[in-house]
Design an enzyme around this catalytic site. Structure first.
Site, PDB file in Angstrom:
ATOM      1  N   SER A   1      98.732  27.523 -40.779  1.00 38.05           N
ATOM      2  CA  SER A   1      98.683  28.983 -40.865  1.00 38.05           C
ATOM      3  C   SER A   1     100.011  29.631 -41.241  1.00 38.05           C
ATOM      4  O   SER A   1     100.030  30.585 -42.030  1.00 38.05           O
ATOM      5  CB  SER A   1      98.168  29.565 -39.543  1.00 38.05           C
ATOM      6  OG  SER A   1      96.820  29.213 -39.348  1.00 38.05           O
TER       7      SER A   1
ATOM      8  N   LYS B   1      90.032  30.618 -27.689  1.00 39.17           N
ATOM      9  CA  LYS B   1      89.226  31.620 -28.388  1.00 39.17           C
ATOM     10  C   LYS B   1      88.308  32.404 -27.447  1.00 39.17           C
ATOM     11  O   LYS B   1      87.982  33.560 -27.716  1.00 39.17           O
ATOM     12  CB  LYS B   1      88.403  30.963 -29.493  1.00 39.17           C
ATOM     13  CG  LYS B   1      89.227  30.470 -30.667  1.00 39.17           C
ATOM     14  CD  LYS B   1      88.330  29.918 -31.757  1.00 39.17           C
ATOM     15  CE  LYS B   1      89.142  29.430 -32.942  1.00 39.17           C
ATOM     16  NZ  LYS B   1      88.272  28.943 -34.043  1.00 39.17           N
TER      17      LYS B   1
ATOM     18  N   ASN C   1      89.208  34.920 -32.781  1.00 37.90           N
ATOM     19  CA  ASN C   1      90.284  34.132 -33.385  1.00 37.90           C
ATOM     20  C   ASN C   1      91.378  35.004 -34.007  1.00 37.90           C
ATOM     21  O   ASN C   1      92.412  34.497 -34.414  1.00 37.90           O
ATOM     22  CB  ASN C   1      89.720  33.179 -34.445  1.00 37.90           C
ATOM     23  CG  ASN C   1      89.410  33.890 -35.750  1.00 37.90           C
ATOM     24  OD1 ASN C   1      88.691  34.892 -35.758  1.00 37.90           O
ATOM     25  ND2 ASN C   1      89.939  33.386 -36.852  1.00 37.90           N
TER      26      ASN C   1
ATOM     27  N   ASP D   1      86.542  33.760 -38.373  1.00 33.30           N
ATOM     28  CA  ASP D   1      86.032  32.423 -38.684  1.00 33.30           C
ATOM     29  C   ASP D   1      84.676  32.521 -39.369  1.00 33.30           C
ATOM     30  O   ASP D   1      84.408  31.829 -40.350  1.00 33.30           O
ATOM     31  CB  ASP D   1      85.890  31.579 -37.415  1.00 33.30           C
ATOM     32  CG  ASP D   1      87.203  31.024 -36.917  1.00 33.30           C
ATOM     33  OD1 ASP D   1      88.139  30.883 -37.726  1.00 33.30           O
ATOM     34  OD2 ASP D   1      87.302  30.717 -35.714  1.00 33.30           O
TER      35      ASP D   1
ATOM     36  N   GLY E   1      77.531  19.668 -33.783  1.00 30.30           N
ATOM     37  CA  GLY E   1      78.515  20.235 -32.878  1.00 30.30           C
ATOM     38  C   GLY E   1      78.017  21.535 -32.278  1.00 30.30           C
ATOM     39  O   GLY E   1      77.174  22.225 -32.858  1.00 30.30           O
ATOM     40  N   ALA E   2      78.564  21.871 -31.099  1.00 33.95           N
ATOM     41  CA  ALA E   2      78.124  23.085 -30.407  1.00 33.95           C
ATOM     42  C   ALA E   2      79.297  23.785 -29.729  1.00 33.95           C
ATOM     43  O   ALA E   2      79.144  24.384 -28.669  1.00 33.95           O
ATOM     44  CB  ALA E   2      77.035  22.750 -29.382  1.00 33.95           C
TER      45      ALA E   2
ATOM     46  N   LEU F   1      84.001  21.236 -41.616  1.00 34.60           N
ATOM     47  CA  LEU F   1      84.993  22.263 -41.300  1.00 34.60           C
ATOM     48  C   LEU F   1      86.404  21.694 -41.229  1.00 34.60           C
ATOM     49  O   LEU F   1      87.380  22.434 -41.219  1.00 34.60           O
ATOM     50  CB  LEU F   1      84.639  22.972 -39.994  1.00 34.60           C
ATOM     51  CG  LEU F   1      83.257  23.642 -39.930  1.00 34.60           C
ATOM     52  CD1 LEU F   1      83.180  24.552 -38.711  1.00 34.60           C
ATOM     53  CD2 LEU F   1      82.946  24.418 -41.201  1.00 34.60           C
TER      54      LEU F   1
ATOM     55  N   GLY G   1      86.855  22.054 -45.231  1.00 39.81           N
ATOM     56  CA  GLY G   1      87.101  23.299 -44.518  1.00 39.81           C
ATOM     57  C   GLY G   1      88.306  24.102 -44.972  1.00 39.81           C
ATOM     58  O   GLY G   1      88.644  25.106 -44.328  1.00 39.81           O
TER      59      GLY G   1
END
Length: 335
Positions: free
Chosen positions: A22, A71, A92, A107, A132-133, A247, A270
């Site tokens: 970032s 988050k 985020n 996101d 995924g969760a 991602l 991603g």
């Protein structure tokens, strides 16, 4: 030394953060826009993060990003949370409105822009499988449902988490058919055969020793058949062509994407999601249009440099000079 009152400080909170790219894209954007600002990495353990957030009114940042594992945690410390972020259950990006801290979720916006702009895939009326969760999966499912996806299957090693996402989203988008199952089950294998888009929202694939998120033989082979020539052009039709998105952006081609490409499917990593969520965050902070091309180039260069650093360090030592591990007091205005 005279203090520049126009100087702004932004940053990202998370733990760990040695992998983040970032700073590269945001500082490149600041330079292009002529904004006097820096973007710093703020790696804090949970206790230090909570202590700092409890005094958020004194933080000298002008805005910040939040990543794993904060988050959800950050939401209770903010003055306001945008409705979509509240529905997703994760923030985020945090920006200021006057003296108030406002949380949002870029996101979801970044994912959709990458999927539709870079990938050329439009979810309306389609069937999706989400592997995924976690928080990222929640943003993905929300975005797909908002854009009119027809069916979503969510698979996770903790099926209770998958059921929670399905239950929450069912209240918001009632026309979508949701299914939540345990990862690695026959239901997942069957869904892969019928799905139009399959998205890996797990961290599986970040490390070379990771297992496969789904067995390669569960991914169907694309069948191609020649079509009768039209004029001078010979067209080919693809049967069973699917869109696979991971991602993860480093490595650029995870085993999940390699398997899908090997079987003839379209793939996307991603990096676009990272880019576009960052661009939207910058626009919230500055009110200026993000220089996306500049940010993209900065990300690509940062990835290249990180790979070179990794090789120079023998593949084991990450460059730590960019990560700040100062106690929370260093981020408060002087008394």
């Amino acid at each position: 030394m005279k203090k520049n009152r126009n100087f702004k400080l932004y940053g990202i909170f998370g733990y760990p953060l040695s992998h983040t790219l970032s700073p590269a894209m945001h500082e490149a954007a600041f330079r292009r826009l002529g904004i006097d600002a820096n973007y710093v990495v703020l790696e804090l353990v949970p206790a230090a993060f909570k202590k700092l957030m409890s005094r958020s009114s004194k933080i000298s940042l002008s805005g910040f990003n939040v990543t794993v594992p904060y988050k959800e945690t950050v939401m209770k410390y903010l003055d306001s949370v945008r409705p979509e972020a509240r529905a997703i259950g994760a923030v985020n990006t945090v920006f200021k409105q006057g003296k108030r801290w406002v949380g949002t979720n870029t996101d979801m916006e970044g994912f959709l822009r990458a999927l539709m702009t870079d990938g050329g895939f439009h979810p309306s009326g389609k069937k999706a499988v989400i592997l995924g969760a976690g928080g990222a999966a929640r943003a993905v499912v929300y975005g797909l449902a908002r854009e009119g996806v027809r069916e979503v299957l969510i698979a996770d090693c903790f099926p209770k988490k998958a059921r929670k996402i399905a239950g929450d989203m069912r209240k918001l988008f009632k026309r979508v058919v949701y299914q939540a199952v345990a990862a690695g089950t026959p239901e997942v294998k069957e869904a892969l055969q019928k799905a139009d888009v399959i998205i890996n929202a797990t961290p599986i694939g970040l490390k070379s020793q990771d297992p496969r998120v789904v067995p390669e033989d569960w991914i169907p082979q694309v069948r191609r058949a020649k079509v009768i020539p039209r004029g001078r052009a010979t067209q080919k039709a693809s049967h069973g062509l699917k869109f696979f998105m991971d991602l993860i952006y480093n490595p650029a081609m995870t085993p999940f994407l390699k398997s899908a490409k090997k079987k003839g499917h379209r793939t996307l990593n991603g990096l676009g999601m990272l880019l576009y969520q960052g661009a939207r965050a910058l626009e919230h902070w500055t009110g200026r249009k993000a220089p996306v091309d500049v940010m993209r180039q900065a990300l690509l260069e940062a990835l290249k440099n990180k790979k070179e650093q990794w090789m120079m360090d023998g593949g084991w030592r990450m460059a730590k000079s960019q990560v700040y591990r100062h106690p929370p007091s260093t981020l408060r205005h002087p008394r």
